[in-house]
Write a protein that holds these residues in place. Structure first.
Motif, PDB file in Angstrom:
ATOM      1  N   LEU A 250       0.824  -1.211   0.000  1.00  0.00           N
ATOM      2  CA  LEU A 250       0.000   0.000   0.000  1.00  0.00           C
ATOM      3  C   LEU A 250       0.858   1.261   0.000  1.00  0.00           C
ATOM      4  CD1 LEU A 250      -2.818  -0.990   2.523  1.00  0.00           C
ATOM      5  CD2 LEU A 250      -3.011  -0.761   0.047  1.00  0.00           C
ATOM      6  N   ASP A 251       1.960   1.234   0.736  1.00  0.00           N
ATOM      7  CA  ASP A 251       2.848   2.395   0.791  1.00  0.00           C
ATOM      8  C   ASP A 251       3.571   2.604  -0.534  1.00  0.00           C
ATOM      9  OD1 ASP A 251       4.228   4.583   1.784  1.00  0.00           O
ATOM     10  OD2 ASP A 251       5.757   3.365   2.781  1.00  0.00           O
ATOM     11  N   ALA A 252       4.081   1.531  -1.129  1.00  0.00           N
ATOM     12  CA  ALA A 252       4.852   1.647  -2.369  1.00  0.00           C
ATOM     13  C   ALA A 252       3.986   2.044  -3.558  1.00  0.00           C
ATOM     14  CB  ALA A 252       5.564   0.324  -2.657  1.00  0.00           C
ATOM     15  N   TRP A 253       2.807   1.474  -3.664  1.00  0.00           N
ATOM     16  CA  TRP A 253       1.978   1.695  -4.848  1.00  0.00           C
ATOM     17  C   TRP A 253       0.992   2.855  -4.714  1.00  0.00           C
ATOM     18  CZ3 TRP A 253       2.427  -0.525  -9.597  1.00  0.00           C
ATOM     19  CH2 TRP A 253       3.337  -1.568  -9.699  1.00  0.00           C
ATOM     20  N   PHE A 254       0.492   3.093  -3.520  1.00  0.00           N
ATOM     21  CA  PHE A 254      -0.550   4.096  -3.352  1.00  0.00           C
ATOM     22  C   PHE A 254      -0.192   5.194  -2.361  1.00  0.00           C
ATOM     23  CE2 PHE A 254      -2.664   0.040  -4.377  1.00  0.00           C
ATOM     24  CZ  PHE A 254      -3.225   0.389  -5.607  1.00  0.00           C
ATOM     25  N   GLY A 255       0.914   5.050  -1.667  1.00  0.00           N
ATOM     26  CA  GLY A 255       1.306   6.038  -0.664  1.00  0.00           C
ATOM     27  C   GLY A 255       0.425   6.029   0.570  1.00  0.00           C
TER      28      GLY A 255
END
Length: 150
Positions: free
Chosen positions: A86-91
């Protein structure tokens, strides 16, 4: 004396109340559609793994809250499999934020929601649903088409 009741909560307390309502609202909004679907599946469908799904749904009630919280933290934390994705792809970062509290509240309340909805669905006689469908009721929502409601 009446003025004392008006100020019994200060700004910090009202902020906590607003945060609690926000977390509860989003936990409900996010989990309700899935809860209805799972409850309907458990109440009306026969499929392989039905008991396994029922066990997984009730797992947060069985596990101690500390264990559930730890599992959520290692799953949704920045280094966890879901949290890292979630952090890598959507922040999106969930850990130690109100959004993480909403996810935790949704997961902890999910078994209670599914159980209540499942019992309500099971209380409706399937023969009544079949009779209603012969009269033109929709299977999705159990309502009559607009042309017959007039």
């Amino acid at each position: 004396m009446a003025g004392d009741w008006a100020n019994w909560l200060g700004p910090a307390e009202w902020q906590a109340v607003r945060l609690s309502v926000r977390v509860a609202f989003w936990a409900t909004v996010v989990s309700l559609p899935l809860g209805i679907f799972v409850a309907y599946a458990l109440a009306r469908w026969d499929f392989w793994g039905k008991q396994l799904l029922n066990g997984i749904v009730h797992l947060p009630l069985i596990l101690p809250p500390v264990v559930t919280g730890y599992l959520l933290l290692i799953t949704f934390g920045r280094r966890g499999p879901v949290g890292e994705f979630l952090d890598a792809w959507f922040g999106i970062v969930l850990s130690f934020r109100w959004t993480g509290a909403a996810v935790a509240a949704a997961i902890m309340a999910f078994p209670l929601m599914v159980r209540a909805i499942k019992l309500a669905i099971e209380a409706v006689d399937p023969k009544l649903e079949a009779a209603a469908s012969t009269l033109g009721a929709s299977r999705a929502f159990g309502s009559l088409p607009r042309s017959r409601c007039r």
